[in-house]
Design an enzyme around this catalytic site. Structure first.
Site, PDB file in Angstrom:
ATOM      1  N   LYS A  42       0.833  -1.208   0.000  1.00  0.00           N
ATOM      2  CA  LYS A  42       0.000   0.000   0.000  1.00  0.00           C
ATOM      3  C   LYS A  42       0.865   1.255   0.000  1.00  0.00           C
ATOM      4  CE  LYS A  42      -1.809   1.600   3.779  1.00  0.00           C
ATOM      5  NZ  LYS A  42      -2.635   1.772   4.998  1.00  0.00           N
TER       6      LYS A  42
ATOM      7  N   ASP B   1      -6.251   1.055   0.609  1.00  0.00           N
ATOM      8  CA  ASP B   1      -6.361   1.177   2.060  1.00  0.00           C
ATOM      9  C   ASP B   1      -7.731   0.644   2.481  1.00  0.00           C
ATOM     10  OD1 ASP B   1      -8.193   3.131   1.406  1.00  0.00           O
ATOM     11  OD2 ASP B   1      -7.283   4.693   2.656  1.00  0.00           O
TER      12      ASP B   1
END
Length: 236
Positions: free
Chosen positions: A130, A148
């Site tokens: 991420k 996310d």
């Protein structure tokens, strides 16, 4: 009740791209809400953002980025001083250790520079997929999907994926949206998730893409009730 058949692939792609266009209309200024001026600053801010708010991180980095400007600065940092500066973000001992080892890794392996490939970024201390995609998309301008919790939740609600694994979500969504839209789409989903499509009781009745959303009704549909749940931001 007989479950609805999964949308045909073409219909799914069309709906995903229409939702993305509507989100672009709703959030024309959607952007990353962490403040930074370089790939290193974004990398540091992203590490600090774990389990805290972007606003809190921005308050801390306003001072931190003046004191620590290079990877070598972090590599040579006094742990106690660094912990003190970043303590408002929480988990400051672990985060300070990550920043120091990050600085050392960048100096030892990359000449003090932040690498610009996913494969290299994820080898750095404290950097997962991420964070790596965030840096690639927003610091280096390379199309990337930042999965996310908001992005993952909305992607499932929109019917873009059935997965919970971030890498699989990234693959599913990447197959639906044009590559050049990936970074901007990430910001739009995150903004919408923070403001309207909450984890608990999303503000369906105040949602600008309600007519396109297969999960409409997951939250209050009455406009007046739903508007009370909208969080306008900013979050930075």
């Amino acid at each position: 009740m007989v479950p609805q058949a999964a949308p045909r692939r073409t219909a799914l792609v069309r709906r995903a791209r229409r939702i993305n266009r509507e989100l672009a209309r709703l959030y024309p200024d959607a952007h990353i809400e962490l403040n930074f001026t370089s790939p290193l600053e974004l990398l540091v801010a992203a590490i600090l953002s774990a389990q805290t708010t972007d606003r809190r991180v921005n308050e801390v980095t306003r001072v931190l980025f003046v004191r620590y400007r290079t990877a070598a600065d972090y590599a040579a940092a006094d742990p106690a001083e660094l912990e003190r500066l970043i303590s408002p973000t929480g988990f400051y001992r672990a985060k300070a250790n990550q920043l120091i080892t990050l600085g050392q890794a960048l100096c030892d392996r990359f000449g003090g520079k932040v690498p610009d490939t996913l494969e290299e970024l994820v080898t750095l201390p404290g950097v997962g997929r991420k964070t790596a995609n965030l840096v690639l998309g927003d610091a280096f301008g390379k199309p990337s999907l930042t999965v996310d919790t908001h992005f993952a939740r909305l992607a499932r609600r929109f019917g873009w994926t059935a997965h919970t694994d971030p890498e699989k979500i990234e693959q599913d969504v990447g197959a639906l949206l044009p590559r050049q839209e990936w970074t901007a789409a990430s910001h739009r989903l995150i903004w919408h998730g923070r403001r309207v499509c909450h984890a608990r009781a999303p503000a369906c009745g105040a949602c600008g893409i309600a007519r396109l959303c297969p999960s409409f009704g997951a939250g209050p549909t009455d406009p007046q009730t739903a508007r009370k749940r909208v969080k306008p931001g900013p979050f930075s």
